[in-house]
Scaffold this motif. Structure first.
Motif, PDB file in Angstrom:
ATOM      1  N   MET A  10       0.841  -1.204   0.000  1.00  0.00           N
ATOM      2  CA  MET A  10       0.000   0.000   0.000  1.00  0.00           C
ATOM      3  C   MET A  10       0.877   1.255   0.000  1.00  0.00           C
ATOM      4  N   SER A  11       0.586   2.162  -0.899  1.00  0.00           N
ATOM      5  CA  SER A  11       1.332   3.416  -0.954  1.00  0.00           C
ATOM      6  C   SER A  11       0.673   4.459  -0.055  1.00  0.00           C
ATOM      7  N   VAL A  12       1.500   5.209   0.678  1.00  0.00           N
ATOM      8  CA  VAL A  12       0.980   6.250   1.564  1.00  0.00           C
ATOM      9  C   VAL A  12       0.824   7.584   0.825  1.00  0.00           C
ATOM     10  N   ARG A  13       1.032   7.566  -0.491  1.00  0.00           N
ATOM     11  CA  ARG A  13       0.890   8.786  -1.292  1.00  0.00           C
ATOM     12  C   ARG A  13      -0.292   8.706  -2.271  1.00  0.00           C
ATOM     13  N   THR A  14      -1.204   7.799  -1.999  1.00  0.00           N
ATOM     14  CA  THR A  14      -2.309   7.574  -2.935  1.00  0.00           C
ATOM     15  C   THR A  14      -3.497   8.498  -2.684  1.00  0.00           C
ATOM     16  N   LEU A  15      -3.735   8.865  -1.429  1.00  0.00           N
ATOM     17  CA  LEU A  15      -4.961   9.582  -1.068  1.00  0.00           C
ATOM     18  C   LEU A  15      -5.192  10.875  -1.858  1.00  0.00           C
ATOM     19  N   PRO A  16      -4.180  11.759  -2.035  1.00  0.00           N
ATOM     20  CA  PRO A  16      -4.441  12.976  -2.812  1.00  0.00           C
ATOM     21  C   PRO A  16      -4.911  12.702  -4.234  1.00  0.00           C
ATOM     22  N   LEU A  17      -4.317  11.706  -4.890  1.00  0.00           N
ATOM     23  CA  LEU A  17      -4.717  11.377  -6.260  1.00  0.00           C
ATOM     24  C   LEU A  17      -6.136  10.820  -6.292  1.00  0.00           C
ATOM     25  N   LEU A  18      -6.471   9.977  -5.332  1.00  0.00           N
ATOM     26  CA  LEU A  18      -7.823   9.420  -5.266  1.00  0.00           C
ATOM     27  C   LEU A  18      -8.844  10.532  -5.046  1.00  0.00           C
ATOM     28  N   PHE A  19      -8.571  11.401  -4.100  1.00  0.00           N
ATOM     29  CA  PHE A  19      -9.526  12.469  -3.772  1.00  0.00           C
ATOM     30  C   PHE A  19      -9.709  13.448  -4.924  1.00  0.00           C
ATOM     31  N   LEU A  20      -8.629  13.890  -5.525  1.00  0.00           N
ATOM     32  CA  LEU A  20      -8.720  14.899  -6.584  1.00  0.00           C
ATOM     33  C   LEU A  20      -9.405  14.350  -7.831  1.00  0.00           C
ATOM     34  N   ASN A  21      -9.112  13.103  -8.195  1.00  0.00           N
ATOM     35  CA  ASN A  21      -9.728  12.535  -9.390  1.00  0.00           C
ATOM     36  C   ASN A  21     -11.212  12.243  -9.173  1.00  0.00           C
ATOM     37  N   LEU A  22     -11.565  11.699  -8.018  1.00  0.00           N
ATOM     38  CA  LEU A  22     -12.981  11.496  -7.717  1.00  0.00           C
ATOM     39  C   LEU A  22     -13.710  12.831  -7.631  1.00  0.00           C
ATOM     40  N   GLY A  23     -13.051  13.830  -7.050  1.00  0.00           N
ATOM     41  CA  GLY A  23     -13.651  15.156  -6.981  1.00  0.00           C
ATOM     42  C   GLY A  23     -13.867  15.758  -8.356  1.00  0.00           C
ATOM     43  N   GLY A  24     -12.914  15.536  -9.261  1.00  0.00           N
ATOM     44  CA  GLY A  24     -13.069  16.022 -10.628  1.00  0.00           C
ATOM     45  C   GLY A  24     -14.255  15.377 -11.317  1.00  0.00           C
ATOM     46  N   GLU A  25     -14.413  14.060 -11.140  1.00  0.00           N
ATOM     47  CA  GLU A  25     -15.559  13.362 -11.728  1.00  0.00           C
ATOM     48  C   GLU A  25     -16.871  13.868 -11.126  1.00  0.00           C
ATOM     49  N   MET A  26     -16.869  14.151  -9.828  1.00  0.00           N
ATOM     50  CA  MET A  26     -18.070  14.685  -9.188  1.00  0.00           C
ATOM     51  C   MET A  26     -18.473  16.021  -9.826  1.00  0.00           C
ATOM     52  N   LEU A  27     -17.502  16.876 -10.088  1.00  0.00           N
ATOM     53  CA  LEU A  27     -17.793  18.180 -10.689  1.00  0.00           C
ATOM     54  C   LEU A  27     -18.300  18.029 -12.117  1.00  0.00           C
ATOM     55  N   TYR A  28     -17.761  17.072 -12.886  1.00  0.00           N
ATOM     56  CA  TYR A  28     -18.263  16.814 -14.240  1.00  0.00           C
ATOM     57  C   TYR A  28     -19.754  16.467 -14.201  1.00  0.00           C
ATOM     58  N   ILE A  29     -20.103  15.549 -13.293  1.00  0.00           N
ATOM     59  CA  ILE A  29     -21.487  15.067 -13.210  1.00  0.00           C
ATOM     60  C   ILE A  29     -22.429  16.189 -12.770  1.00  0.00           C
ATOM     61  N   LEU A  30     -22.029  16.918 -11.737  1.00  0.00           N
ATOM     62  CA  LEU A  30     -22.876  18.003 -11.238  1.00  0.00           C
ATOM     63  C   LEU A  30     -23.057  19.082 -12.303  1.00  0.00           C
ATOM     64  N   ASP A  31     -21.995  19.399 -13.009  1.00  0.00           N
ATOM     65  CA  ASP A  31     -22.100  20.408 -14.070  1.00  0.00           C
ATOM     66  C   ASP A  31     -23.078  19.950 -15.147  1.00  0.00           C
ATOM     67  N   GLN A  32     -22.994  18.676 -15.531  1.00  0.00           N
ATOM     68  CA  GLN A  32     -23.885  18.165 -16.578  1.00  0.00           C
ATOM     69  C   GLN A  32     -25.339  18.186 -16.121  1.00  0.00           C
ATOM     70  N   ARG A  33     -25.594  17.774 -14.874  1.00  0.00           N
ATOM     71  CA  ARG A  33     -26.970  17.743 -14.383  1.00  0.00           C
ATOM     72  C   ARG A  33     -27.514  19.160 -14.167  1.00  0.00           C
ATOM     73  N   LEU A  34     -26.678  20.068 -13.701  1.00  0.00           N
ATOM     74  CA  LEU A  34     -27.118  21.457 -13.517  1.00  0.00           C
ATOM     75  C   LEU A  34     -27.444  22.106 -14.854  1.00  0.00           C
ATOM     76  N   ARG A  35     -26.657  21.791 -15.882  1.00  0.00           N
ATOM     77  CA  ARG A  35     -26.943  22.333 -17.208  1.00  0.00           C
ATOM     78  C   ARG A  35     -28.245  21.740 -17.750  1.00  0.00           C
ATOM     79  N   ALA A  36     -28.467  20.443 -17.494  1.00  0.00           N
ATOM     80  CA  ALA A  36     -29.678  19.786 -17.992  1.00  0.00           C
ATOM     81  C   ALA A  36     -30.929  20.355 -17.350  1.00  0.00           C
ATOM     82  N   GLN A  37     -30.813  20.787 -16.081  1.00  0.00           N
ATOM     83  CA  GLN A  37     -31.969  21.334 -15.385  1.00  0.00           C
ATOM     84  C   GLN A  37     -31.978  22.858 -15.390  1.00  0.00           C
TER      85      GLN A  37
END
Length: 389
Positions: free
Chosen positions: A1-28
């Motif tokens: 297990m790498s102790v340097r994984t958490l920032p990459l996991l958080f930032l990439n999941l956060g980026g995907e969250m923003l993509y989805i929210l932006d798409q749904r907000l535009r749709a509505q």
């Protein structure tokens, strides 16, 4: 297990969250002059994205995130994203939040699986950051926050070896290994099977710095090449045109991590048969968690650095539905398998009174309620919060 994984996991999941929210907000989205009080406008969309990104890249929060540490459970991270998604006037109910998190995790899992080289997970992260910068071009202060994190990523990961990146990739895949949720967009593009498992391509560019397969070279004891043997690899591979840029601004070449919702395509999620019967997932809900105290400390540190902006004045916040209709949302909440629920985590954390009070205070500041709650002691608040994790 790498102790340097958490920032990459958080930032990439956060980026995907923003993509989805932006798409749904535009749709509505409703034109501002025609919108009712409970309907979204373009101004609301920008405000939501700005508030979430500002909170996500908060300096103190990022300082905690970048400290070397092991990954924590899916429930602990899910709690952070739940709070992050509600860092603005937007409100999501349980079913929509479940769908949001499913889409986030499956998208990033797909990207990690398809990375040509372990190091390319950093390019995936930069693709997310590039898109996030596009959301906040009209806000220099927030843009500066994001660019600071870009520099921190370069400083932290720029000098790592291929072996260290391989360990990071292995840690990410271990985190995602039990997730097999079907996503309609992946199914339509034939990159995911009906059982929720991804299809790995046998064509396209090979990793940068490597050759197209099809040739075996043999050497003698002195290192001299003595024989060549060609073989059919069964794929359609080509040499990578160039390496992606790791600079603040540049051509990443790799498309993994870019916004797949920019085409405004509807996306649904479905539980695969394998996911419905995951014993490890059920066990996680029932068995005591040996890392309970550490996860509480982790959440307290991380959430202590997040600045949550509550709706000002009488404004209750706008509800965002990630489903096509309210009926679909209600049905999803009723049919979601219990083992995939993130509502309950069985942990005992009543011994450290000082930590309990601190965590209760933090969670109280972040909590968003639709109805007034009865008064309760800090201890009761903490236990109620535990039930809601």
């Amino acid at each position: 297990m790498s102790v340097r994984t958490l920032p990459l996991l958080f930032l990439n999941l956060g980026g995907e969250m923003l993509y989805i929210l932006d798409q749904r907000l535009r749709a509505q989205n409703i034109p501002g002059d025609k919108a009712r009080k409970d309907e979204w406008t373009e101004v609301d969309r920008k405000r939501v994205l700005h508030d979430i990104i500002s909170t996500m890249f908060n300096r103190k929060f990022m300082e905690e995130l970048f400290k070397p540490q092991d990954l924590y459970s899916k429930k602990a991270l899910r709690t952070v994203y739940d709070r992050l998604a509600h860092a603005s006037i937007m409100r999501l109910n349980q079913a929509s939040m479940d769908k949001l998190y499913d889409l986030m995790t499956m998208a990033f899992k797909h990207q990690v699986l398809l990375c040509p080289r372990p190091k390319d997970v950093l390019l995936v992260t930069f693709n997310h950051l590039d898109a996030i910068k596009g959301f906040i071009q009209d806000s220099p202060a927030i843009l500066h926050q994001v660019e600071e994190i870009f520099r921190q990523l370069t400083e932290t990961y720029g000098g790592l070896s291929a072996g260290e990146f391989q360990l990071i990739r292995q840690t990410l895949l271990t985190f995602f290994q039990d997730l097999h949720i079907r996503v309609s967009l992946f199914l339509k593009d034939k990159v995911q099977n009906s059982n929720g498992r991804f299809v790995l391509p046998v064509s396209g560019p090979v990793p940068w710095g490597t050759e197209v397969p099809g040739l075996i070279r043999m050497f003698d004891s002195k290192g001299k090449e003595v024989k060549k043997v060609e073989f059919k690899h069964g794929g359609n591979y080509v040499t990578a045109p160039k390496e992606g840029s790791f600079e603040l601004y540049g051509d990443r070449v790799l498309k993994l991590g870019t916004n797949m919702y920019s085409m405004n395509r509807p996306v649904e999620t479905h539980m695969s048969g394998a996911s419905k019967n995951l014993a490890p997932r059920t066990q996680e809900n029932i068995a005591p968690n040996p890392l309970a105290k550490e996860e509480l400390n982790f959440l307290a540190r991380l959430m202590g650095g997040m600045e949550i902006k509550k709706p000002s004045g009488p404004e209750p916040g706008f509800r965002l539905n990630l489903f096509t209709t309210d009926e679909e949302e209600e049905q999803a909440a009723l049919t979601r398998p219990e083992e995939l629920s993130y509502e309950v985590i069985n942990i005992q954390a009543t011994q450290d009174q000082q930590r309990n009070e601190e965590l209760a205070r933090i969670m109280g500041e972040l909590e968003v309620t639709d109805q007034p709650r009865q008064s309760a002691s800090k201890g009761d608040d903490l236990l109620a919060m535990m039930d809601g994790l």
